[in-house]
Design a protein around this motif. Structure first.
Motif, PDB file in Angstrom:
ATOM      1  N   GLN A 198      -7.440   8.455  -7.167  1.00 34.01           N
ATOM      2  CA  GLN A 198      -7.096   7.274  -6.377  1.00 34.01           C
ATOM      3  C   GLN A 198      -6.737   6.315  -7.325  1.00 34.01           C
ATOM      4  O   GLN A 198      -5.681   5.383  -7.122  1.00 34.01           O
ATOM      5  N   LYS A 199      -7.419   5.844  -8.316  1.00 30.98           N
ATOM      6  CA  LYS A 199      -6.812   5.148  -9.570  1.00 30.98           C
ATOM      7  C   LYS A 199      -5.458   5.206 -10.281  1.00 30.98           C
ATOM      8  O   LYS A 199      -4.921   4.385 -10.267  1.00 30.98           O
ATOM      9  N   GLU A 200      -5.187   6.499 -10.361  1.00 31.49           N
ATOM     10  CA  GLU A 200      -3.936   6.759 -10.563  1.00 31.49           C
ATOM     11  C   GLU A 200      -2.816   6.314  -9.635  1.00 31.49           C
ATOM     12  O   GLU A 200      -1.844   5.938  -9.871  1.00 31.49           O
ATOM     13  N   MET A 201      -3.389   6.425  -8.202  1.00 34.71           N
ATOM     14  CA  MET A 201      -2.344   6.036  -7.323  1.00 34.71           C
ATOM     15  C   MET A 201      -2.205   4.730  -7.130  1.00 34.71           C
ATOM     16  O   MET A 201      -1.264   4.173  -7.190  1.00 34.71           O
ATOM     17  N   ASP A 202      -3.362   3.959  -7.338  1.00 33.89           N
ATOM     18  CA  ASP A 202      -3.445   2.544  -7.273  1.00 33.89           C
ATOM     19  C   ASP A 202      -2.611   2.040  -8.445  1.00 33.89           C
ATOM     20  O   ASP A 202      -1.952   0.835  -8.424  1.00 33.89           O
ATOM     21  N   ALA A 203      -2.381   2.904  -9.506  1.00 33.27           N
ATOM     22  CA  ALA A 203      -1.854   2.072 -10.705  1.00 33.27           C
ATOM     23  C   ALA A 203      -0.425   2.469 -10.838  1.00 33.27           C
ATOM     24  O   ALA A 203       0.388   1.984 -11.813  1.00 33.27           O
TER      25      ALA A 203
ATOM     26  N   ALA B   5      -9.930   7.465   0.780  1.00 31.54           N
ATOM     27  CA  ALA B   5     -10.718   6.026   0.526  1.00 31.54           C
ATOM     28  C   ALA B   5     -12.076   6.263   1.300  1.00 31.54           C
ATOM     29  O   ALA B   5     -13.240   6.100   0.877  1.00 31.54           O
TER      30      ALA B   5
ATOM     31  N   GLN C 103      -5.054  15.010  -4.891  1.00 32.50           N
ATOM     32  CA  GLN C 103      -6.010  14.315  -3.790  1.00 32.50           C
ATOM     33  C   GLN C 103      -6.353  15.548  -2.576  1.00 32.50           C
ATOM     34  O   GLN C 103      -7.470  15.560  -2.428  1.00 32.50           O
TER      35      GLN C 103
ATOM     36  N   MET D 103       4.109  10.135  -7.128  1.00 26.73           N
ATOM     37  CA  MET D 103       2.892   9.808  -5.746  1.00 26.73           C
ATOM     38  C   MET D 103       2.859  11.129  -4.937  1.00 26.73           C
ATOM     39  O   MET D 103       1.567  11.433  -4.713  1.00 26.73           O
TER      40      MET D 103
ATOM     41  N   PRO E  27       6.593   2.812  -4.697  1.00 25.67           N
ATOM     42  CA  PRO E  27       5.986   3.561  -6.032  1.00 25.67           C
ATOM     43  C   PRO E  27       7.028   4.878  -6.246  1.00 25.67           C
ATOM     44  O   PRO E  27       7.698   5.175  -5.361  1.00 25.67           O
TER      45      PRO E  27
ATOM     46  N   THR F  38      -4.048   8.625   2.087  1.00 26.47           N
ATOM     47  CA  THR F  38      -4.928   7.689   0.998  1.00 26.47           C
ATOM     48  C   THR F  38      -6.098   7.081   1.704  1.00 26.47           C
ATOM     49  O   THR F  38      -7.057   6.881   0.961  1.00 26.47           O
TER      50      THR F  38
ATOM     51  N   SER G 234      -0.914  12.803  -4.719  1.00 21.92           N
ATOM     52  CA  SER G 234      -1.281  13.060  -3.345  1.00 21.92           C
ATOM     53  C   SER G 234      -1.768  14.711  -3.282  1.00 21.92           C
ATOM     54  O   SER G 234      -2.718  14.842  -2.471  1.00 21.92           O
TER      55      SER G 234
END
Length: 163
Positions: free
Chosen positions: A83-88, A13, A108, A101, A96, A9, A105
């Motif tokens: 990444q927004k999905e991961m953060d949410a 980023a 990504q 996840m 999580p 991640t 991943s």
């Protein structure tokens, strides 16, 4: 497992930030008309200086780069969305949802693979269309130095986690 996800991640980023910075600064607006980031103080400025590129070569590379935006832009948007999905992801019991996840991943990873493939296509095009043989040799040396640097960073991370 969690460490790998965190590093993946973080890497994603950083890649998004780097590509976005390079992308936005090619328009001359951030630098007050002093030219794009691409060939001044950033990574490409270093490479251009190390390879002793002419202004013609720099403009050829800029033209090649400007021909790629649609595909790269779409991939960066895709990575940002993932990444927004991961953060949410909601946290349950301090972590999580593992299955969700893993799914994000994996997507990504696939997006990063596409971005890296685009980078290599771009590099190949620059090697074949812009650089002369002496510059190609020097560029190969720079790539080896970069790979060596990455191995050094990996060793430092490994040593830090063992302590």
């Amino acid at each position: 497992m969690m460490r790998r996800i965190v590093w993946t991640t973080l890497g994603a980023a950083l890649l998004v930030v780097a590509i976005t910075a390079a992308w936005t600064q090619t328009t001359n607006t951030w630098r007050g008309g002093h030219g794009p980031f691409w060939f001044h103080h950033g990574p490409m400025g270093f490479v251009a200086r190390e390879l002793d590129m002419s202004e013609t070569q720099k403009s050829q590379i800029k033209t090649i780069w400007e021909g790629e935006p649609a595909n790269i832009s779409e991939l960066v948007r895709e990575l940002a969305s993932e990444q927004k999905e991961m953060d949410a992801l909601p946290f349950q019991d301090g972590a999580p949802n593992e299955g969700r996840m893993q799914d994000i991943s994996a997507r990504q990873g696939a997006t990063l693979a596409k971005l890296l493939a685009e980078k290599e296509k771009l590099t190949g095009k620059i090697y074949s269309e812009v650089l002369n043989p002496a510059q190609r040799t020097k560029a190969d040396e720079l790539r080896k130095d970069w790979n060596s640097h990455l191995e050094h960073v990996a060793d430092r991370i490994s040593n830090a986690t063992e302590k």
